[in-house]
Design an enzyme around this catalytic site. Sequence first.
Site, PDB file in Angstrom:
ATOM      1  N   LYS A 149       0.707  -0.743   0.178  1.00 38.68           N
ATOM      2  CA  LYS A 149      -0.167  -0.069  -0.186  1.00 38.68           C
ATOM      3  C   LYS A 149       0.548   1.415  -0.182  1.00 38.68           C
ATOM      4  O   LYS A 149       1.852   1.527   0.660  1.00 38.68           O
ATOM      5  CB  LYS A 149      -0.871  -0.046   0.952  1.00 38.68           C
TER       6      LYS A 149
HETATM    7  O1  LIG Z   1      -7.409  -0.417   3.800  1.00 39.30           O
HETATM    8  C1  LIG Z   1      -7.923   0.790   3.891  1.00 39.30           C
HETATM    9  C2  LIG Z   1      -8.008   1.651   4.790  1.00 39.30           C
HETATM   10  O2  LIG Z   1      -6.530   1.608   5.636  1.00 39.30           O
HETATM   11  C3  LIG Z   1      -9.554   1.687   5.515  1.00 39.30           C
HETATM   12  O3  LIG Z   1     -10.567   0.988   4.766  1.00 39.30           O
HETATM   13  C4  LIG Z   1      -9.781   2.956   6.381  1.00 39.30           C
HETATM   14  O4  LIG Z   1     -10.960   3.045   6.602  1.00 39.30           O
HETATM   15  P1  LIG Z   1     -11.498   3.899   7.711  1.00 39.30           P
HETATM   16  O5  LIG Z   1     -11.928   5.147   7.332  1.00 39.30           O
HETATM   17  O6  LIG Z   1     -12.686   3.105   8.300  1.00 39.30           O
HETATM   18  O7  LIG Z   1     -10.030   3.835   9.122  1.00 39.30           O
END
Ligand SMILES: O=C[C@H](O)[C@H](O)COP(=O)(O)O
Length: 898
Positions: A149
């Site tokens: 990522k």
């Molecule tokens: O992997 C994806 C993101 O890091 C995650 O969905 C973020 O979600 P949130 O907005 O609930 O923190």
Amino acid sequence: MTDSTTQVAANGRLAALIELGTSVWLDELGRELLERGELERLIAEDGLRGVTSNPAIFERAILAGSSYDQQIAELAASGLDAEAILEELVISDVRAACDRLRPVYEALGGADGFVSLEVSPHLARDTEGTLRQARDFWRRVARPNLMIKIPGTEEGLAAIEQATYEGINVNVTLLFSVAAYERVAEAYIRGMERRLREGLSLDVRSVASFFVSRVDTEVDRRLAASGREDLRGRAAVANARAAYRSFLRIFRGERFAALRAAGCPVQRPLWASTGVKDPAYPETFYVAALAGPDTVSTMPLKTLRACERELEVSGPTVEIDPSPDLTALAEAGIDLEEVAALLLEEGIDKFVRPFEQTLAGVARKAARALARDRAAAVALDRRARVAAADWLERGRSERLVERLLERDASAVGDPSWPELADRLGWVDAPARSLAELPRLRELAARLTAPGIDDVVLLGMGGSSLGAAALVTLGARDAASQQRRFHVLDSTHPRAVAALAATIEPQRTLLICASKSGTTLETISHLRFFAERIGDPGRIVAITDPGTPLAEQARRDGFAAIVAGDPEVGGRYSVLTVFGLVPALLAGVDPEPELKSAESVREALLADPTAALALGAAVGALAADRRYRLLLPIDEPTRVFTMWLEQLLAESSGKQGRGILPVPVVAADGRELAPRDAVRCLHAASEGARFPSAPEGTYDSPLPTVAVAGQGLGGAFFLWETATAVACRVLEVNPFDQPNVQEAKEATKSALAQGSRAPSEESEAALRLLRSTRPPSYVAFQAFLPPSPQLDRAGDELCAAVMRATGCAATFGYGPRYLHSTGQLHKGGPPEGVFVQLLDDDPYDLAIPGADYGFRALIEAQAAGDRAALEARGRPVVSLRLTGDPAAALAALAREITV
Ligand SMILES: O=C[C@H](O)[C@H](O)COP(=O)(O)O
Ligand SMILES: O=P(O)(O)OC[C@H]1O[C@](O)(CO)[C@@H](O)[C@@H]1O
């Protein structure tokens, strides 16, 4: 390949979603999830085809419970620093998850079945650093179904293209705007085009994580403020659908035609942040609204379970035209690009914070694990380790700690310096004190035999702070629970009077502790209380041989004169009679502390790493201008921190160098950590009395040192040794205090002239504080009567200043600080900004035998220190508070905040 991985899903609701082209991923990962078999169940029953992780997910997994503790202990024992340990933990989990999903990946020909691992959030603005870590993680996880990522920031774009070109699967994270999404799609395409040109395989996969719920959180807040709640809950979905339109245009259109013809996979949009944040929305809200071909929906477990129960999708909702909603939102004044820019900044921060928290937690767990069989241990994070590296090596080859503990002065400085070679008595104090303990116990029994309810210790700095820590944190013997212990180190007339009013003179034992036997405050207190008590048979002097105090005690027939060791300086004296006798008189047997100190000494002689690492890290970081050391405090360990504050500041703060201890209330640390600080965490191993404070929560990427051990005495000894090491690194004499005298001289002349610090208005203080910027630090010097309420008001005032200015802020009582941080204020880094807090209380108490009272004394002390600071060109404001001082401090804190 079993049916469970090729079939869509046993759960009909999720099967319908998958049928529409949305791949179901899990936005959660952790040891328990892996060990419980939950992942396998989700793969089999829900058709799960991927997993995403992020720093917040790992924070929850690693810090809650103990499932990682064994691995942390093993990795710490193998010598890894906290950051390296954290990477290993995360890599193990990601690798295990990759293996669980491998059959899915194989069955789908590499089209799905991925696990995502995010690069450090600190790299969000660093192209090269991101690439380095992406390659490193790719190599170490070594699984084809891994995705790295990478944030979709400006700086991330080049890294995304390059990583894609190098054949690394990329999940682009933190996308909030359609424009950013389009740039990211371009970066992917460019990377793949380069592969195509060079005849490389096009089997490289990528997803673009478009965040959903966070958009509604921000837009709904704005809509509520502008009275347009009719548009609530529309922005996030419309924004994501608009991104999907771009996806269709780019990947189904001309731009991608050549790659498509060559068999290149599309970069799928991935809906992230799908868990609803507003409880008014159904759990399945975002998943249901964004179903359609070539998409991925990553869901927290809670959302996934809700989908199992209640998701209803019958058509490709993601294709619904978002234009009407977007137009309505724009007309209502919502600028989605601006919202996205804000969310991106916030989003980086939202991952930095848990990352830092996890790192700190891992450092503490590592130190605690090491201390289980090593009496005391220190864990560093990578930044602290890098700073310490040279001195760790040099210290080992020079046998720095071993020589120091063998009383070789040349280990820490030039033996010809005054107050160096003849101040090393503390290194074998634990053993000598253990031998002396039976005699001291007898003495204490004799002195308390007449029926003593109150024990009063008069002493400044090293002559009271260590004793106070021992009494507060040591184990009290039940029989003496009734005996109360008081320390007096304030010359404020109200503080003196309050103590006088608390005690019953006939049932009070007075301890007058002063190595030099000349300290003005202590001698003034003695005069006052000796008269109150009336009977020198209930006064004990602790002082070095031959001092004026020893002389007076003999002359006046004190109950006992306990001789200090002239080869031990005040702030290093806690494990000598200066700590032990007050402790015994208060009913605390110091034997366990002496033993734990002795075992730390033994352990350091066998392996000096803990003291060397701690001293080298804080010393080298301070030498590199990172000299603010954050020490989380809570009650009752505040008293240990006060002892440590003197040890560090008075030992190191000279010749323009030094370490500034910054006690911070743990819960507040989050927003207020100055970026140029170092964080220090204390952790007791199980059942131990080692001072332990709740972990601070910090935003900033701070180098971290974590200290753990078995007992309070061990903590004293470890810090004494490490402080001497840090002073060696800073090239200062750990045992002298060359600048304390400046304030003393100025106090004397202020007393002679009856002068006092000026009375400046709060505006002057506010002006000074508001104009203060890093690298300055702020020191509040409170010439006010100490109290727990004022302690807390001081903590809050410092927090407010740190928040408002980004500078470290400390709060100390005068005259106590004059014997502690006062040395560093004058002799240390010339960056302090000083605010004296005084009151205008006419109340006074006479000092018997002196031609001035306590009021004149405390005023002269403030004026004297002000003069000494001004002589060094430091900014000082002397603020007169009226009314309740805690309320006045709270008002000041409020004004700084606005
Ligand atoms: O992997 C994806 C993101 O890091 C995650 O969905 C973020 O979600 P949130 O907005 O609930 O923190
Ligand atoms: O024990 P004494 O001589 O009264 O000194 C008290 C304190 O004053 C100092 O000498 C100077 O501040 C400290 O180092 C010491 O702990």
